[in-house]
Design a protein around this motif. Structure first.
Motif, PDB file in Angstrom:
ATOM      1  N   LEU A   5      77.903  29.323  47.877  1.00  0.00           N
ATOM      2  CA  LEU A   5      77.160  30.248  48.743  1.00  0.00           C
ATOM      3  C   LEU A   5      77.883  31.560  49.064  1.00  0.00           C
ATOM      4  CD1 LEU A   5      75.393  27.838  51.299  1.00  0.00           C
ATOM      5  CD2 LEU A   5      74.498  28.879  49.217  1.00  0.00           C
ATOM      6  N   HIS A   6      78.829  31.976  48.228  1.00  0.00           N
ATOM      7  CA  HIS A   6      79.524  33.243  48.524  1.00  0.00           C
ATOM      8  C   HIS A   6      80.059  33.818  47.218  1.00  0.00           C
ATOM      9  CE1 HIS A   6      82.844  35.249  51.285  1.00  0.00           C
ATOM     10  NE2 HIS A   6      82.356  36.107  50.394  1.00  0.00           N
ATOM     11  N   CYS A   7      79.325  34.792  46.657  1.00  0.00           N
ATOM     12  CA  CYS A   7      79.707  35.397  45.372  1.00  0.00           C
ATOM     13  C   CYS A   7      79.390  36.885  45.387  1.00  0.00           C
ATOM     14  CB  CYS A   7      78.905  34.773  44.225  1.00  0.00           C
ATOM     15  SG  CYS A   7      79.056  32.992  44.115  1.00  0.00           S
ATOM     16  N   ASP A  37      76.950  40.326  48.407  1.00  0.00           N
ATOM     17  CA  ASP A  37      77.747  41.546  48.293  1.00  0.00           C
ATOM     18  C   ASP A  37      78.056  42.117  49.673  1.00  0.00           C
ATOM     19  OD1 ASP A  37      78.346  42.082  45.531  1.00  0.00           O
ATOM     20  OD2 ASP A  37      76.175  42.094  45.224  1.00  0.00           O
ATOM     21  N   HIS A  38      79.156  42.878  49.735  1.00  0.00           N
ATOM     22  CA  HIS A  38      79.541  43.501  51.001  1.00  0.00           C
ATOM     23  C   HIS A  38      78.507  44.560  51.407  1.00  0.00           C
ATOM     24  CE1 HIS A  38      83.642  41.826  51.057  1.00  0.00           C
ATOM     25  NE2 HIS A  38      83.731  42.103  49.769  1.00  0.00           N
ATOM     26  N   ASP A  39      77.947  44.397  52.602  1.00  0.00           N
ATOM     27  CA  ASP A  39      77.180  45.452  53.271  1.00  0.00           C
ATOM     28  C   ASP A  39      75.991  46.012  52.492  1.00  0.00           C
ATOM     29  OD1 ASP A  39      79.013  45.362  55.511  1.00  0.00           O
ATOM     30  OD2 ASP A  39      80.457  46.372  54.214  1.00  0.00           O
ATOM     31  N   ALA A  61      74.289  38.520  52.169  1.00  0.00           N
ATOM     32  CA  ALA A  61      75.220  39.659  52.181  1.00  0.00           C
ATOM     33  C   ALA A  61      76.406  39.289  53.059  1.00  0.00           C
ATOM     34  CB  ALA A  61      74.538  40.910  52.733  1.00  0.00           C
ATOM     35  N   GLU A  62      77.537  39.952  52.799  1.00  0.00           N
ATOM     36  CA  GLU A  62      78.725  39.763  53.640  1.00  0.00           C
ATOM     37  C   GLU A  62      78.864  41.015  54.503  1.00  0.00           C
ATOM     38  OE1 GLU A  62      82.330  38.931  51.439  1.00  0.00           O
ATOM     39  OE2 GLU A  62      83.308  38.073  53.198  1.00  0.00           O
ATOM     40  N   PHE A  63      78.667  40.841  55.805  1.00  0.00           N
ATOM     41  CA  PHE A  63      78.661  41.967  56.742  1.00  0.00           C
ATOM     42  C   PHE A  63      80.083  42.234  57.243  1.00  0.00           C
ATOM     43  CE2 PHE A  63      74.077  42.590  57.584  1.00  0.00           C
ATOM     44  CZ  PHE A  63      73.557  41.472  56.961  1.00  0.00           C
ATOM     45  N   VAL A  77      86.381  41.062  60.755  1.00  0.00           N
ATOM     46  CA  VAL A  77      85.929  39.698  60.468  1.00  0.00           C
ATOM     47  C   VAL A  77      84.710  39.807  59.546  1.00  0.00           C
ATOM     48  CG1 VAL A  77      84.858  37.660  61.525  1.00  0.00           C
ATOM     49  CG2 VAL A  77      86.740  38.812  62.702  1.00  0.00           C
ATOM     50  N   HIS A  78      84.658  38.960  58.533  1.00  0.00           N
ATOM     51  CA  HIS A  78      83.501  38.991  57.621  1.00  0.00           C
ATOM     52  C   HIS A  78      82.469  37.958  58.050  1.00  0.00           C
ATOM     53  CE1 HIS A  78      85.871  41.035  54.103  1.00  0.00           C
ATOM     54  NE2 HIS A  78      85.664  41.816  55.144  1.00  0.00           N
ATOM     55  N   LEU A  79      81.212  38.372  58.032  1.00  0.00           N
ATOM     56  CA  LEU A  79      80.118  37.489  58.463  1.00  0.00           C
ATOM     57  C   LEU A  79      79.082  37.405  57.343  1.00  0.00           C
ATOM     58  CD1 LEU A  79      78.838  35.955  60.934  1.00  0.00           C
ATOM     59  CD2 LEU A  79      77.592  38.087  61.402  1.00  0.00           C
ATOM     60  N   ALA A 191      82.497  34.021  57.498  1.00  0.00           N
ATOM     61  CA  ALA A 191      83.180  33.900  56.212  1.00  0.00           C
ATOM     62  C   ALA A 191      84.679  33.667  56.453  1.00  0.00           C
ATOM     63  CB  ALA A 191      82.989  35.177  55.392  1.00  0.00           C
ATOM     64  N   HIS A 192      85.271  32.787  55.677  1.00  0.00           N
ATOM     65  CA  HIS A 192      86.717  32.500  55.738  1.00  0.00           C
ATOM     66  C   HIS A 192      87.335  32.826  57.105  1.00  0.00           C
ATOM     67  CE1 HIS A 192      86.952  36.849  54.840  1.00  0.00           C
ATOM     68  NE2 HIS A 192      86.203  36.625  53.769  1.00  0.00           N
ATOM     69  N   PRO A 193      86.866  32.114  58.177  1.00  0.00           N
ATOM     70  CA  PRO A 193      87.277  32.509  59.539  1.00  0.00           C
ATOM     71  C   PRO A 193      88.783  32.500  59.785  1.00  0.00           C
ATOM     72  CG  PRO A 193      85.783  30.587  59.582  1.00  0.00           C
ATOM     73  CD  PRO A 193      85.942  30.972  58.154  1.00  0.00           C
ATOM     74  N   SER A 248      83.190  29.818  46.725  1.00  0.00           N
ATOM     75  CA  SER A 248      84.314  30.330  45.940  1.00  0.00           C
ATOM     76  C   SER A 248      84.768  31.723  46.363  1.00  0.00           C
ATOM     77  CB  SER A 248      83.919  30.385  44.460  1.00  0.00           C
ATOM     78  OG  SER A 248      82.851  31.305  44.276  1.00  0.00           O
ATOM     79  N   ASP A 249      83.836  32.571  46.883  1.00  0.00           N
ATOM     80  CA  ASP A 249      84.112  33.994  47.112  1.00  0.00           C
ATOM     81  C   ASP A 249      84.449  34.680  45.776  1.00  0.00           C
ATOM     82  OD1 ASP A 249      84.307  36.342  48.540  1.00  0.00           O
ATOM     83  OD2 ASP A 249      85.990  35.715  49.784  1.00  0.00           O
ATOM     84  N   TYR A 250      83.733  34.247  44.739  1.00  0.00           N
ATOM     85  CA  TYR A 250      83.915  34.789  43.375  1.00  0.00           C
ATOM     86  C   TYR A 250      83.743  36.315  43.346  1.00  0.00           C
ATOM     87  CZ  TYR A 250      82.639  35.511  38.426  1.00  0.00           C
ATOM     88  OH  TYR A 250      82.551  35.950  37.131  1.00  0.00           O
TER      89      TYR A 250
HETATM   90 FE    FE Z   1      85.272  38.294  52.792  1.00  0.00          FE
END
Ligand code: FE
Ligand code: AMP
Ligand code: FE
Ligand code: ZN
Length: 286
Positions: A5-7, A37-39, A61-63, A77-79, A191-193, A248-250
């Motif tokens: 759930l994170h690519c 993707d970021h933002d 998305a990764e905020f 912090v990534h959300l 994300a990866h707290p 994975s945060d691929y």
């Molecule tokens: Fe991140």
């Protein structure tokens, strides 16, 4: 069921196009993959229209967010937001603000590098980003491609992580981001707290407060978390009944991570879908 759930795609700081990401996800044996993707949400359309048979897409998305420390200093912090309405005006406006700031901030970092005698140009970095929100991995790639360093990791270790080359991003306050995702029908997962000093600000008390704002869950199984971090976060998540994910945060060739190297349970995915109302997906291949 294998669920990642994170690519990232090249719509942020990954190296694969969204279509390549979908094909590689299927080839890696995944049944469900999220594009985060970021933002931005620019990759959703291509990803959903190029799904191989049998693969399900969870759009996300990764905020870029921040928590203000008790002494007033912000901590980035990534959300992760999933299944929110990508046309929600608040999200569209905020992501646009962050992307503009990312470009200014990226060029400010380049200026600092040039001042220090590093021979790269702003144009090289903008070319590396190719229209995606500018991130430090794009600068790292230019440092690599111009043979100033031997790897992306070395670019971070020798340049980008040094205090003199850091420039803050104009992150969204995390309470606002959680609320914004919820109002748009989405689900929010930290994300990866506990990576990169996150454990200092994301305490059990803080997690409970974020849950009161609307936080749905935490990414426990992430490559940056060691066994102790996973155990500690799992315990807190279980006490608070937060959704637990693994991913994975691929980033393609911009990070040494493999699709599906960490995965999420079907139960957690079901909870994410049940809590969402933003888009009538997960998108499934026809
Ligand atoms: Fe991140
Ligand atoms: P930015 O959002 O521009 O600050 O860049 C953050 C991105 O850089 C994230 O996607 C991370 O995966 C990546 N990153 C951060 N620190 C490192 C590091 N030490 N080595 C490699 N990649 C990193
Ligand atoms: Fe990234
Ligand atoms: Zn990420």
């Amino acid at each position: 069921m294998r669920i990642d759930l994170h690519c990232h795609s090249c719509c942020s700081d990954g190296s694969d196009t969204p279509a390549e990401l979908m094909n590689k996800a299927a080839a890696a044996g995944l049944d469900v993959v999220a594009i985060t993707d970021h933002d931005n949400t620019a990759g959703w359309a291509e990803a959903s229209s190029s799904l191989p048979p049998g693969l399900t897409l969870v759009p996300g998305a990764e905020f870029s967010t921040q928590i203000i420390r008790p002494d007033g200093r912000p901590k980035g912090v990534h959300l992760l937001g999933y299944l929110f309405d990508p046309t929600d005006p608040t999200i569209v406006a905020e992501q646009s603000r962050i992307r503009t700031n990312r470009e200014e901030r990226g060029l400010a970092i380049v200026a600092k590098l040039i001042d220090a005698g590093v021979r790269i140009t702003p144009e090289q970095v903008l070319d590396a980003a190719a229209g995606a929100p500018v991130g430090r991995p794009h600068i790292a790639r230019v440092l690599c491609d111009t043979a100033l360093v031997g790897s992306i990791q070395q670019a971070f270790d020798q340049y980008l992580e040094l205090p003199q080359f850091k420039v803050a991003k104009a992150n969204t306050d995390i309470d606002i981001a959680i609320t914004m995702i919820k109002v748009a029908g989405g689900v929010s997962i930290l994300a990866h707290p506990w990576s990169r000093g996150g454990d200092e600000v994301i305490t059990p008390t803080k997690l409970r407060a974020l849950q009161d704002v609307g936080l749905n869950g935490v990414e426990v199984n992430h490559p940056d978390h060691d066994r102790d971090a996973r155990q500690g976060l799992s315990r807190i998540a279980s006490e608070l009944d937060l959704i637990v994910t693994g991913s994975s945060d691929y980033h393609g060739k911009n990070k040494l991570l493999l699709l599906g190297q960490e995965t999420t349970s079907v139960e957690s995915l079901d909870r994410i879908i049940a809590a969402s109302s933003g888009v009538t997906v997960p998108v499934v291949a026809p």
